[in-house]
Design a protein around this motif. Structure first.
Motif, PDB file in Angstrom:
ATOM      1  N   ASP A  12       8.299 -11.801  13.093  1.00  0.00           N
ATOM      2  CA  ASP A  12       7.402 -12.954  13.008  1.00  0.00           C
ATOM      3  C   ASP A  12       6.204 -12.592  12.132  1.00  0.00           C
ATOM      4  OD1 ASP A  12       8.926 -14.556  14.566  1.00  0.00           O
ATOM      5  OD2 ASP A  12       7.740 -14.316  16.392  1.00  0.00           O
ATOM      6  N   ALA A  13       5.790 -13.537  11.294  1.00  0.00           N
ATOM      7  CA  ALA A  13       4.665 -13.278  10.390  1.00  0.00           C
ATOM      8  C   ALA A  13       3.343 -13.482  11.126  1.00  0.00           C
ATOM      9  CB  ALA A  13       4.751 -14.187   9.170  1.00  0.00           C
ATOM     10  N   VAL A  14       3.024 -12.529  11.999  1.00  0.00           N
ATOM     11  CA  VAL A  14       1.732 -12.559  12.694  1.00  0.00           C
ATOM     12  C   VAL A  14       1.098 -11.167  12.587  1.00  0.00           C
ATOM     13  CG1 VAL A  14       2.265 -14.429  14.316  1.00  0.00           C
ATOM     14  CG2 VAL A  14       2.892 -12.080  14.909  1.00  0.00           C
ATOM     15  N   LEU A  15      -0.216 -11.135  12.477  1.00  0.00           N
ATOM     16  CA  LEU A  15      -0.913  -9.856  12.286  1.00  0.00           C
ATOM     17  C   LEU A  15      -0.734  -8.903  13.466  1.00  0.00           C
ATOM     18  CD1 LEU A  15      -4.305 -10.609  10.482  1.00  0.00           C
ATOM     19  CD2 LEU A  15      -2.318  -9.403   9.592  1.00  0.00           C
ATOM     20  N   GLU A  16      -0.446  -9.467  14.651  1.00  0.00           N
ATOM     21  CA  GLU A  16      -0.190  -8.621  15.821  1.00  0.00           C
ATOM     22  C   GLU A  16       0.966  -7.652  15.560  1.00  0.00           C
ATOM     23  OE1 GLU A  16      -0.977 -11.727  15.910  1.00  0.00           O
ATOM     24  OE2 GLU A  16      -2.305 -12.140  17.585  1.00  0.00           O
ATOM     25  N   ASN A  17       1.852  -7.996  14.631  1.00  0.00           N
ATOM     26  CA  ASN A  17       3.017  -7.154  14.334  1.00  0.00           C
ATOM     27  C   ASN A  17       2.738  -6.072  13.295  1.00  0.00           C
ATOM     28  OD1 ASN A  17       4.840  -8.230  16.128  1.00  0.00           O
ATOM     29  ND2 ASN A  17       5.560  -9.814  14.708  1.00  0.00           N
ATOM     30  N   GLN A  18       1.501  -6.034  12.794  1.00  0.00           N
ATOM     31  CA  GLN A  18       1.194  -5.088  11.720  1.00  0.00           C
ATOM     32  C   GLN A  18       1.400  -3.632  12.165  1.00  0.00           C
ATOM     33  OE1 GLN A  18      -2.793  -5.598  10.195  1.00  0.00           O
ATOM     34  NE2 GLN A  18      -2.348  -4.416   8.362  1.00  0.00           N
ATOM     35  N   GLY A  19       0.958  -3.320  13.364  1.00  0.00           N
ATOM     36  CA  GLY A  19       1.125  -1.970  13.889  1.00  0.00           C
ATOM     37  C   GLY A  19       2.591  -1.611  14.069  1.00  0.00           C
ATOM     38  N   LEU A  20       3.374  -2.573  14.537  1.00  0.00           N
ATOM     39  CA  LEU A  20       4.804  -2.356  14.734  1.00  0.00           C
ATOM     40  C   LEU A  20       5.505  -2.141  13.388  1.00  0.00           C
ATOM     41  CD1 LEU A  20       7.240  -2.280  16.623  1.00  0.00           C
ATOM     42  CD2 LEU A  20       7.354  -4.777  16.487  1.00  0.00           C
ATOM     43  N   ALA A  53       1.635 -10.369   3.291  1.00  0.00           N
ATOM     44  CA  ALA A  53       2.673 -11.370   3.545  1.00  0.00           C
ATOM     45  C   ALA A  53       2.208 -12.363   4.605  1.00  0.00           C
ATOM     46  CB  ALA A  53       3.968 -10.679   3.991  1.00  0.00           C
ATOM     47  N   VAL A  54       1.582 -11.837   5.650  1.00  0.00           N
ATOM     48  CA  VAL A  54       1.130 -12.708   6.752  1.00  0.00           C
ATOM     49  C   VAL A  54      -0.043 -13.577   6.313  1.00  0.00           C
ATOM     50  CG1 VAL A  54       0.117 -12.742   9.062  1.00  0.00           C
ATOM     51  CG2 VAL A  54       1.929 -11.110   8.538  1.00  0.00           C
ATOM     52  N   ILE A  55      -1.053 -12.947   5.702  1.00  0.00           N
ATOM     53  CA  ILE A  55      -2.311 -13.655   5.406  1.00  0.00           C
ATOM     54  C   ILE A  55      -2.150 -14.594   4.199  1.00  0.00           C
ATOM     55  CG2 ILE A  55      -4.717 -13.381   4.662  1.00  0.00           C
ATOM     56  CD1 ILE A  55      -4.651 -10.653   6.229  1.00  0.00           C
ATOM     57  N   PRO A  59      -0.466 -18.931   4.634  1.00  0.00           N
ATOM     58  CA  PRO A  59      -1.875 -19.209   4.929  1.00  0.00           C
ATOM     59  C   PRO A  59      -2.033 -20.299   5.992  1.00  0.00           C
ATOM     60  CG  PRO A  59      -1.253 -20.179   2.829  1.00  0.00           C
ATOM     61  CD  PRO A  59      -0.047 -19.422   3.322  1.00  0.00           C
ATOM     62  N   GLY A  60      -3.196 -20.313   6.605  1.00  0.00           N
ATOM     63  CA  GLY A  60      -3.511 -21.340   7.604  1.00  0.00           C
ATOM     64  C   GLY A  60      -2.577 -21.289   8.793  1.00  0.00           C
ATOM     65  N   ASP A  61      -2.067 -22.427   9.182  1.00  0.00           N
ATOM     66  CA  ASP A  61      -1.202 -22.506  10.359  1.00  0.00           C
ATOM     67  C   ASP A  61       0.283 -22.338  10.024  1.00  0.00           C
ATOM     68  OD1 ASP A  61      -3.348 -22.920  12.009  1.00  0.00           O
ATOM     69  OD2 ASP A  61      -3.293 -25.111  11.802  1.00  0.00           O
ATOM     70  N   MET A  62       0.569 -22.050   8.759  1.00  0.00           N
ATOM     71  CA  MET A  62       1.961 -21.919   8.330  1.00  0.00           C
ATOM     72  C   MET A  62       2.654 -20.773   9.089  1.00  0.00           C
ATOM     73  SD  MET A  62       2.938 -21.720   4.334  1.00  0.00           S
ATOM     74  CE  MET A  62       4.627 -21.629   3.807  1.00  0.00           C
TER      75      MET A  62
ATOM     76  N   ASP B  21      -6.751  -1.789  11.262  1.00  0.00           N
ATOM     77  CA  ASP B  21      -5.990  -2.574  10.280  1.00  0.00           C
ATOM     78  C   ASP B  21      -6.535  -3.999  10.264  1.00  0.00           C
ATOM     79  OD1 ASP B  21      -5.027  -3.695  12.617  1.00  0.00           O
ATOM     80  OD2 ASP B  21      -3.019  -2.860  12.443  1.00  0.00           O
ATOM     81  N   HIS B  22      -5.881  -4.889   9.530  1.00  0.00           N
ATOM     82  CA  HIS B  22      -6.396  -6.257   9.422  1.00  0.00           C
ATOM     83  C   HIS B  22      -6.418  -6.962  10.775  1.00  0.00           C
ATOM     84  CE1 HIS B  22      -5.794  -5.531   5.140  1.00  0.00           C
ATOM     85  NE2 HIS B  22      -6.674  -6.489   4.953  1.00  0.00           N
ATOM     86  N   HIS B  23      -5.469  -6.581  11.621  1.00  0.00           N
ATOM     87  CA  HIS B  23      -5.416  -7.185  12.948  1.00  0.00           C
ATOM     88  C   HIS B  23      -6.643  -6.790  13.774  1.00  0.00           C
ATOM     89  CE1 HIS B  23      -4.049  -8.731  16.680  1.00  0.00           C
ATOM     90  NE2 HIS B  23      -3.765  -7.563  17.201  1.00  0.00           N
ATOM     91  N   ALA B  24      -7.034  -5.515  13.683  1.00  0.00           N
ATOM     92  CA  ALA B  24      -8.161  -5.011  14.482  1.00  0.00           C
ATOM     93  C   ALA B  24      -9.512  -5.339  13.862  1.00  0.00           C
ATOM     94  CB  ALA B  24      -8.020  -3.494  14.648  1.00  0.00           C
ATOM     95  N   ALA B  25      -9.534  -5.552  12.535  1.00  0.00           N
ATOM     96  CA  ALA B  25     -10.802  -5.634  11.801  1.00  0.00           C
ATOM     97  C   ALA B  25     -11.728  -6.750  12.297  1.00  0.00           C
ATOM     98  CB  ALA B  25     -10.528  -5.803  10.309  1.00  0.00           C
ATOM     99  N   GLY B  26     -11.146  -7.895  12.644  1.00  0.00           N
ATOM    100  CA  GLY B  26     -11.966  -9.024  13.081  1.00  0.00           C
ATOM    101  C   GLY B  26     -12.807  -8.677  14.299  1.00  0.00           C
ATOM    102  N   GLN B  27     -12.170  -8.042  15.277  1.00  0.00           N
ATOM    103  CA  GLN B  27     -12.865  -7.669  16.509  1.00  0.00           C
ATOM    104  C   GLN B  27     -13.927  -6.597  16.241  1.00  0.00           C
ATOM    105  OE1 GLN B  27     -12.127  -9.366  19.383  1.00  0.00           O
ATOM    106  NE2 GLN B  27     -14.026  -8.408  20.087  1.00  0.00           N
ATOM    107  N   VAL B  28     -13.585  -5.649  15.367  1.00  0.00           N
ATOM    108  CA  VAL B  28     -14.524  -4.568  15.031  1.00  0.00           C
ATOM    109  C   VAL B  28     -15.795  -5.150  14.415  1.00  0.00           C
ATOM    110  CG1 VAL B  28     -14.880  -2.563  13.510  1.00  0.00           C
ATOM    111  CG2 VAL B  28     -12.742  -2.811  14.781  1.00  0.00           C
ATOM    112  N   ARG B  29     -15.619  -6.084  13.471  1.00  0.00           N
ATOM    113  CA  ARG B  29     -16.762  -6.736  12.820  1.00  0.00           C
ATOM    114  C   ARG B  29     -17.665  -7.421  13.851  1.00  0.00           C
ATOM    115  NH1 ARG B  29     -13.186  -8.285   8.436  1.00  0.00           N
ATOM    116  NH2 ARG B  29     -12.439 -10.087   9.583  1.00  0.00           N
ATOM    117  N   THR B  30     -17.022  -8.214  14.712  1.00  0.00           N
ATOM    118  CA  THR B  30     -17.787  -8.967  15.710  1.00  0.00           C
ATOM    119  C   THR B  30     -18.535  -8.032  16.652  1.00  0.00           C
ATOM    120  OG1 THR B  30     -15.991 -10.559  15.630  1.00  0.00           O
ATOM    121  CG2 THR B  30     -17.578 -10.847  17.386  1.00  0.00           C
ATOM    122  N   ASP B  31     -17.832  -6.990  17.134  1.00  0.00           N
ATOM    123  CA  ASP B  31     -18.440  -6.069  18.099  1.00  0.00           C
ATOM    124  C   ASP B  31     -19.638  -5.344  17.487  1.00  0.00           C
ATOM    125  OD1 ASP B  31     -16.553  -6.862  19.879  1.00  0.00           O
ATOM    126  OD2 ASP B  31     -15.405  -4.993  19.888  1.00  0.00           O
TER     127      ASP B  31
END
Lengths: 147, 116
Positions: A12-20, A53-55, A59-62, B21-31
């Motif tokens: 899935d194209a979500v940033l939560e998957n970046q670490g995985l 790819a995700v961002i 983009p947006g809600d896509m 990473d980009h996922h964590a960066a938003g929270q880091v900035r805010t904190d």
């Protein structure tokens, strides 16, 4: 170019998957006995390509998927292909310029492609507006010795 | 990602743990921004000694804080990066505007010294 040990992954194209995405790249490349530096560089390049790819792909809600393909290119190269079926890139050369960003206040640095270029040996970007983008990277590992 | 904040005089020390990473960066900035405001500190040290991974998102986090503090006379310093992290920051020319120190202690000494 003969490719072996091909691995294809859809995420899935979500940033939560970046670490995985990074962890999967590391697991794949670990089989090739890389140095710590090589492993870190590959993880970083994959992280950049995945977040792009995700961002920017979606983009947006896509919503959509990111496709990762790994292969060993004999004798000691790893090929990593990261594809999205999102909006595509209008001007690839401009997107790859250091510090270029479409950022509108989210503090993105515009250094993603520069990092990918620096940490891999070859990079190719194929993109069509409305169809998506594929980033192909090849990294040569120094760890295969002929005794 | 986890962060520990310490305060020495007019300096906020942000010790980052794990993967930035980009996922964590938003929270880091805010904190960090909230901590700077809450404690009223003018200067900031990024302590990267416990960072196990960072991609180009770290550049944005550092530059963003620099742009906020610099107009008000605040200083930012970076401490204790791995070689790969230093390479990434170097690509963006970060070290031409922000000072680097091998340890957080040196960065703190430099920034607190500047106030006197």
């Amino acid at each position: 170019m003969i490719m072996e040990k091909i691995l294809k992954i859809q995420m899935d194209a979500v940033l939560e998957n970046q670490g995985l995405a990074r962890a999967l790249a590391a697991a794949y490349v670990s089989e090739m006995d890389p140095t710590v530096d090589e492993l870190t560089e590959i993880k970083t390049a994959v992280s950049e390509a995945f977040s792009n790819a995700v961002i920017h792909g979606y983009p947006g809600d896509m919503q959509g998927s990111v496709y990762m393909e790994f292969a060993v290119v004999s004798p000691a190269n790893v090929m990593i292909k990261i594809t999205d079926h999102g909006v595509g890139i209008e001007d690839i050369a401009k997107a790859m310029e250091p510090l270029f960003t479409t950022d509108t206040g989210d503090e993105r640095s515009g250094m993603g492609f520069t990092v990918m270029e620096s940490f891999t040996d070859r990079i190719k970007v194929d993109s069509r507006p409305g169809e998506g983008t594929t980033v192909t990277m090849i990294k040569k590992l120094d760890t295969y010795y002929d005794f | 990602m986890d962060m520990i904040f310490n305060i020495k005089g007019n300096v906020l020390i942000a010790e980052l743990f794990g993967e930035l990473d980009h996922h964590a960066a938003g929270q880091v900035r805010t904190d960090i921004d909230q901590a700077m405001e809450a404690y009223g500190t003018a200067n900031l040290v990024f302590d990267f000694s416990k960072i196990t991974f960072m991609d180009s998102s770290g550049i944005g986090v550092i530059l963003g804080r620099y742009r906020k503090l610099e107009p008000e006379g605040g200083k930012v310093a970076i401490a204790s990066c791995s070689l790969t992290v230093r390479n990434i920051l170097n690509m963006a020319g970060i070290f031409s505007i922000i000072d680097y120190f091998d340890t957080a202690e040196e960065a703190i000494a430099y920034l607190t010294g500047k106030e006197e």
